[in-house]
Write a protein that holds these residues in place. Structure first.
Motif, PDB file in Angstrom:
ATOM      1  N   VAL A 232       7.743 -27.658 -17.069  1.00 30.31           N
ATOM      2  CA  VAL A 232       7.005 -28.488 -16.109  1.00 30.31           C
ATOM      3  C   VAL A 232       7.034 -27.785 -14.746  1.00 30.31           C
ATOM      4  CG1 VAL A 232       6.975 -30.693 -14.890  1.00 30.31           C
ATOM      5  CG2 VAL A 232       7.550 -30.621 -17.334  1.00 30.31           C
ATOM      6  N   PRO A 233       5.880 -27.556 -14.123  1.00 28.60           N
ATOM      7  CA  PRO A 233       5.881 -26.900 -12.813  1.00 28.60           C
ATOM      8  C   PRO A 233       6.578 -27.764 -11.758  1.00 28.60           C
ATOM      9  CG  PRO A 233       3.703 -26.798 -13.810  1.00 28.60           C
ATOM     10  CD  PRO A 233       4.504 -27.772 -14.628  1.00 28.60           C
ATOM     11  N   GLY A 234       7.582 -27.198 -11.137  1.00 29.00           N
ATOM     12  CA  GLY A 234       8.324 -27.947 -10.129  1.00 29.00           C
ATOM     13  C   GLY A 234       7.867 -27.703  -8.708  1.00 29.00           C
ATOM     14  N   ARG A 235       6.891 -26.822  -8.547  1.00 18.32           N
ATOM     15  CA  ARG A 235       6.448 -26.491  -7.198  1.00 18.32           C
ATOM     16  C   ARG A 235       4.951 -26.192  -7.208  1.00 18.32           C
ATOM     17  NH1 ARG A 235       8.966 -25.232  -1.797  1.00 18.32           N
ATOM     18  NH2 ARG A 235       7.356 -23.985  -0.757  1.00 18.32           N
ATOM     19  N   PHE A 236       4.270 -26.657  -6.173  1.00 18.35           N
ATOM     20  CA  PHE A 236       2.844 -26.387  -5.988  1.00 18.35           C
ATOM     21  C   PHE A 236       2.628 -26.034  -4.527  1.00 18.35           C
ATOM     22  CE2 PHE A 236      -1.382 -27.708  -4.644  1.00 18.35           C
ATOM     23  CZ  PHE A 236      -2.207 -27.180  -5.627  1.00 18.35           C
ATOM     24  N   ASP A 237       1.954 -24.912  -4.255  1.00 18.90           N
ATOM     25  CA  ASP A 237       1.693 -24.475  -2.884  1.00 18.90           C
ATOM     26  C   ASP A 237       0.211 -24.181  -2.719  1.00 18.90           C
ATOM     27  OD1 ASP A 237       4.530 -23.777  -1.571  1.00 18.90           O
ATOM     28  OD2 ASP A 237       4.561 -23.149  -3.677  1.00 18.90           O
ATOM     29  N   LEU A 238      -0.304 -24.542  -1.573  1.00 17.79           N
ATOM     30  CA  LEU A 238      -1.669 -24.143  -1.255  1.00 17.79           C
ATOM     31  C   LEU A 238      -1.771 -23.808   0.222  1.00 17.79           C
ATOM     32  CD1 LEU A 238      -3.526 -26.407   0.454  1.00 17.79           C
ATOM     33  CD2 LEU A 238      -3.543 -27.565  -1.738  1.00 17.79           C
ATOM     34  N   SER A 239      -2.791 -23.021   0.537  1.00 21.41           N
ATOM     35  CA  SER A 239      -3.146 -22.715   1.917  1.00 21.41           C
ATOM     36  C   SER A 239      -4.591 -23.124   2.147  1.00 21.41           C
ATOM     37  CB  SER A 239      -2.987 -21.222   2.205  1.00 21.41           C
ATOM     38  OG  SER A 239      -1.645 -20.812   2.091  1.00 21.41           O
TER      39      SER A 239
ATOM     40  N   VAL B  14       9.218 -33.712 -12.859  1.00 14.93           N
ATOM     41  CA  VAL B  14       8.171 -34.290 -12.004  1.00 14.93           C
ATOM     42  C   VAL B  14       7.159 -33.173 -11.764  1.00 14.93           C
ATOM     43  CG1 VAL B  14       7.609 -35.352  -9.797  1.00 14.93           C
ATOM     44  CG2 VAL B  14       9.810 -35.863 -10.900  1.00 14.93           C
ATOM     45  N   ASP B  15       5.967 -33.361 -12.272  1.00 16.34           N
ATOM     46  CA  ASP B  15       4.973 -32.288 -12.339  1.00 16.34           C
ATOM     47  C   ASP B  15       4.289 -32.087 -10.974  1.00 16.34           C
ATOM     48  OD1 ASP B  15       2.874 -30.563 -12.904  1.00 16.34           O
ATOM     49  OD2 ASP B  15       2.534 -31.406 -14.904  1.00 16.34           O
ATOM     50  N   ALA B  16       4.731 -31.045 -10.260  1.00 18.35           N
ATOM     51  CA  ALA B  16       4.133 -30.764  -8.961  1.00 18.35           C
ATOM     52  C   ALA B  16       2.706 -30.243  -9.097  1.00 18.35           C
ATOM     53  CB  ALA B  16       4.988 -29.746  -8.207  1.00 18.35           C
ATOM     54  N   LEU B  17       2.401 -29.551 -10.188  1.00 21.84           N
ATOM     55  CA  LEU B  17       1.041 -29.047 -10.384  1.00 21.84           C
ATOM     56  C   LEU B  17       0.056 -30.198 -10.583  1.00 21.84           C
ATOM     57  CD1 LEU B  17      -1.021 -26.837 -10.809  1.00 21.84           C
ATOM     58  CD2 LEU B  17      -0.201 -26.581 -13.166  1.00 21.84           C
ATOM     59  N   LYS B  18       0.473 -31.210 -11.322  1.00 22.77           N
ATOM     60  CA  LYS B  18      -0.394 -32.380 -11.508  1.00 22.77           C
ATOM     61  C   LYS B  18      -0.637 -33.072 -10.170  1.00 22.77           C
ATOM     62  CE  LYS B  18      -0.847 -36.584 -14.279  1.00 22.77           C
ATOM     63  NZ  LYS B  18      -0.204 -37.429 -15.330  1.00 22.77           N
ATOM     64  N   ALA B  19       0.416 -33.200  -9.366  1.00 22.98           N
ATOM     65  CA  ALA B  19       0.241 -33.761  -8.024  1.00 22.98           C
ATOM     66  C   ALA B  19      -0.680 -32.881  -7.192  1.00 22.98           C
ATOM     67  CB  ALA B  19       1.599 -33.915  -7.336  1.00 22.98           C
ATOM     68  N   GLY B  20      -0.523 -31.562  -7.365  1.00 20.43           N
ATOM     69  CA  GLY B  20      -1.379 -30.645  -6.638  1.00 20.43           C
ATOM     70  C   GLY B  20      -2.842 -30.797  -6.998  1.00 20.43           C
ATOM     71  N   HIS B  21      -3.118 -31.085  -8.268  1.00 18.85           N
ATOM     72  CA  HIS B  21      -4.491 -31.340  -8.693  1.00 18.85           C
ATOM     73  C   HIS B  21      -5.074 -32.499  -7.897  1.00 18.85           C
ATOM     74  CE1 HIS B  21      -7.909 -32.285 -11.281  1.00 18.85           C
ATOM     75  NE2 HIS B  21      -7.451 -33.520 -11.339  1.00 18.85           N
ATOM     76  N   HIS B  22      -4.316 -33.550  -7.749  1.00 19.87           N
ATOM     77  CA  HIS B  22      -4.800 -34.712  -6.994  1.00 19.87           C
ATOM     78  C   HIS B  22      -4.926 -34.377  -5.507  1.00 19.87           C
ATOM     79  CE1 HIS B  22      -4.750 -37.712 -10.245  1.00 19.87           C
ATOM     80  NE2 HIS B  22      -3.691 -37.049 -10.704  1.00 19.87           N
ATOM     81  N   LEU B  23      -4.033 -33.521  -4.993  1.00 27.39           N
ATOM     82  CA  LEU B  23      -4.134 -33.113  -3.594  1.00 27.39           C
ATOM     83  C   LEU B  23      -5.420 -32.304  -3.371  1.00 27.39           C
ATOM     84  CD1 LEU B  23      -3.007 -32.835  -0.739  1.00 27.39           C
ATOM     85  CD2 LEU B  23      -1.711 -30.841  -1.520  1.00 27.39           C
TER      86      LEU B  23
ATOM     87  N   VAL C  83       4.057 -29.818   5.307  1.00 25.02           N
ATOM     88  CA  VAL C  83       2.840 -29.217   5.838  1.00 25.02           C
ATOM     89  C   VAL C  83       3.248 -28.375   7.038  1.00 25.02           C
ATOM     90  CG1 VAL C  83       0.559 -29.597   6.830  1.00 25.02           C
ATOM     91  CG2 VAL C  83       1.463 -31.199   5.125  1.00 25.02           C
ATOM     92  N   GLU C  84       2.894 -27.086   7.002  1.00 29.07           N
ATOM     93  CA  GLU C  84       3.217 -26.175   8.100  1.00 29.07           C
ATOM     94  C   GLU C  84       1.934 -25.524   8.602  1.00 29.07           C
ATOM     95  OE1 GLU C  84       5.943 -22.199   9.069  1.00 29.07           O
ATOM     96  OE2 GLU C  84       5.811 -22.990   7.027  1.00 29.07           O
TER      97      GLU C  84
ATOM     98  N   ILE D 116       0.728 -25.920   2.586  1.00 33.23           N
ATOM     99  CA  ILE D 116       1.241 -27.185   2.058  1.00 33.23           C
ATOM    100  C   ILE D 116       2.068 -26.896   0.811  1.00 33.23           C
ATOM    101  CG2 ILE D 116       0.632 -29.459   1.132  1.00 33.23           C
ATOM    102  CD1 ILE D 116      -1.997 -29.261   2.666  1.00 33.23           C
ATOM    103  N   ALA D 117       3.237 -27.509   0.737  1.00 33.94           N
ATOM    104  CA  ALA D 117       4.108 -27.381  -0.429  1.00 33.94           C
ATOM    105  C   ALA D 117       4.400 -28.755  -1.002  1.00 33.94           C
ATOM    106  CB  ALA D 117       5.407 -26.682  -0.058  1.00 33.94           C
ATOM    107  N   LEU D 118       4.235 -28.904  -2.301  1.00 36.46           N
ATOM    108  CA  LEU D 118       4.658 -30.099  -3.037  1.00 36.46           C
ATOM    109  C   LEU D 118       5.802 -29.696  -3.954  1.00 36.46           C
ATOM    110  CD1 LEU D 118       1.190 -31.615  -4.089  1.00 36.46           C
ATOM    111  CD2 LEU D 118       2.524 -32.073  -2.012  1.00 36.46           C
ATOM    112  N   THR D 119       6.884 -30.436  -3.887  1.00 38.24           N
ATOM    113  CA  THR D 119       8.065 -30.113  -4.685  1.00 38.24           C
ATOM    114  C   THR D 119       8.387 -31.271  -5.613  1.00 38.24           C
ATOM    115  OG1 THR D 119       8.950 -28.778  -2.871  1.00 38.24           O
ATOM    116  CG2 THR D 119      10.481 -29.403  -4.619  1.00 38.24           C
ATOM    117  N   GLY D 120       8.355 -30.990  -6.924  1.00 35.44           N
ATOM    118  CA  GLY D 120       8.726 -31.982  -7.914  1.00 35.44           C
ATOM    119  C   GLY D 120      10.047 -31.598  -8.579  1.00 35.44           C
ATOM    120  N   GLN D 121      10.057 -31.616  -9.906  1.00 33.41           N
ATOM    121  CA  GLN D 121      11.275 -31.254 -10.633  1.00 33.41           C
ATOM    122  C   GLN D 121      10.878 -30.498 -11.893  1.00 33.41           C
ATOM    123  OE1 GLN D 121      14.733 -31.714  -9.965  1.00 33.41           O
ATOM    124  NE2 GLN D 121      14.745 -30.230 -11.645  1.00 33.41           N
ATOM    125  N   SER D 122      11.333 -29.257 -11.995  1.00 35.74           N
ATOM    126  CA  SER D 122      11.056 -28.485 -13.196  1.00 35.74           C
ATOM    127  C   SER D 122      11.855 -29.048 -14.376  1.00 35.74           C
ATOM    128  CB  SER D 122      11.421 -27.024 -12.966  1.00 35.74           C
ATOM    129  OG  SER D 122      11.116 -26.247 -14.107  1.00 35.74           O
ATOM    130  N   ALA D 123      11.285 -28.922 -15.569  1.00 36.81           N
ATOM    131  CA  ALA D 123      11.970 -29.375 -16.783  1.00 36.81           C
ATOM    132  C   ALA D 123      11.404 -28.598 -17.974  1.00 36.81           C
ATOM    133  CB  ALA D 123      11.782 -30.873 -16.998  1.00 36.81           C
TER     134      ALA D 123
END
Length: 415
Positions: free
Chosen positions: A267-274, A220-229, A309-310, A204-211
């Motif tokens: 700001v983390p722009g990408r979050f990946d998990l398996s 857009v904080d992808a790591l924060k979204a990843g925490h919720h995921l 999601v792959e 799974i990849a979440l893509t936000g926006q680095s800053a």
């Protein structure tokens, strides 16, 4: 000739020698061809009516053999490939175990890569049919041996069951009708595994926006979204565990196996998990996968990120491997249990595979089956892989007894 008498024709020294020779031929996925040729050459023309080395994809090959034409019909199957041995020599450097392909006998155990997973099972098939031939008999029903490549995963471009898919397409396991039963020789510590879990692996990849960290409002904080995921996925797993467990396989659940995120002072722009999901026989693999898609989509919508999601390990299904179960009261399961009792004096153990393997491919074409073979899956894929000699011999005798009792016996033709 009784099945008990046939089992006594198993040559203990011969099956040990056979396994040592088999271990000595490396067959790490996708380099199975040399071992496939060896297996083909071990199929004695006197014990089998038909044998075939079936190359595909250039240097890879399956091996087929058959004897008899009646019913009940039986498939005896195994996979030719092993996982790599990269960690073996390092772990055992300077000891008698240092060569993973030396097949050293240490304390009445045969050590080596592939010893349990699953060259012991393949050699048990070969010797069981030789024992029947030595007894002067042949099966009344038909027996098909099926040895395939590409069951293991971990090597680049491998682990998609290319060999089993080719075997199904070739029709060698179906003939005029589906076989009545299958024994796939994955290691089971000589228990009968009637059920297996299904599974899928999702990336799974979440893509936000680095800053830049000083202007986080621009990102857009992808790591924060990843925490919720992660929270949502773990809650989903808890809900799965709260459902009734399978009597043999246990609970359904998912396991997050890897997480990656982070930027350099930004700001983390990408979050990946398996993750990997254990699927029970009563569950739909499609529905289980859709739940992961739905959870991911909801988190992405709530936190303003894009999501993908792959499913990265398709086997007999586009997202993964199908769960499978054969009833414990199936006549062949009962017959195999009776063979264990007759040859060992022990009560048969009916258990479930703590892994996924390929018997569900044959179940899908109408062939019910089980896993049964010597060896312990808990030391497979490790520098501790080994098989007890006594168990190897006992399981081979059990297999010869089972073929004789399930398929029946008739006098072998004289030449």
């Amino acid at each position: 000739m009784t099945p008990e008498a046939v089992a006594e024709y198993v040559d203990a020294d011969a099956v040990v020698d056979l396994l040592q020779e088999a271990i000595g031929i490396p067959s790490v996925t996708p380099h199975e061809e040399d071992f496939a040729r060896w297996v083909h050459d071990q199929l004695d023309d006197n014990a089998w009516d038909h044998r075939l080395l079936a190359p595909f994809e250039g240097t890879r090959a399956n091996v087929y053999a058959s004897v008899g034409h009646g019913r009940p019909s039986l498939v005896l199957a195994g996979h030719l490939d092993t996982v790599h041995a990269d960690d073996w020599a390092k772990h055992w450097a300077g000891t008698e175990r240092a060569n993973p392909f030396a097949a050293s006998i240490i304390g009445q155990e045969i050590w080596g890569r592939g010893s349990a997973d699953q060259k012991a099972g393949i050699c048990a098939i070969l010797e069981a049919l030789r024992a029947i031939h030595r007894s002067g008999c042949r099966p009344t029903g038909s027996v098909t041996a099926l040895f395939v490549c590409d069951e293991e995963s971990g090597q680049p471009g491998s682990g998609i069951s290319a060999g089993m898919k080719a075997a199904i397409a070739d029709g060698e396991v179906q003939q005029d009708h589906p076989a009545d039963f299958l024994v796939y020789t994955e290691p089971t510590t000589s228990a009968i595994y009637t059920a297996q879990m299904g599974f899928f692996i999702a990336d799974i990849a979440l893509t936000g926006q680095s800053a830049y960290f000083g202007r986080p409002e621009l990102g857009v904080d992808a790591l924060k979204a990843g925490h919720h995921l992660l929270t949502a996925l773990w809650e989903h797993s808890d809900n799965l565990r709260a459902q009734p467990a399978h009597p043999l396989i246990g609970e359904a659940f998912l396991l997050v196996t890897e997480v990656r995120s982070g930027e350099s002072i930004a700001v983390p722009g990408r979050f990946d998990l398996s993750l990997i999901r254990k699927v029970l026989p009563r569950e739909s693999l499609d529905a289980a996968a859709q739940s992961i898609r739905d959870i991911t989509a909801q988190v992405a919508a709530d936190h303003g990120v894009e999501a993908s999601v792959e499913f990265t390990a398709p086997r007999d299904h586009s997202v993964g491997g199908t769960p499978d179960e054969t009833p414990t009261d199936h006549p062949a399961v009962q017959a195999l249990g009776a063979s264990i009792a007759a040859t060992t004096g022990d009560e048969p153990r009916i258990e479930a595979a703590p892994y996924w393997s390929e018997k569900s491919f044959l179940s899908a074409i109408g062939v019910p089956g089980v896993y049964f073979a010597p060896g312990d899956i808990s030391n497979a894929h490790t520098p501790f892989e080994r098989v007890e000699i006594d168990e190897l011999v006992a399981a081979t005798r059990t297999l010869a007894h089972f073929v004789a009792s399930w398929c029946g016996l008739e006098p072998a033709p004289t030449t």
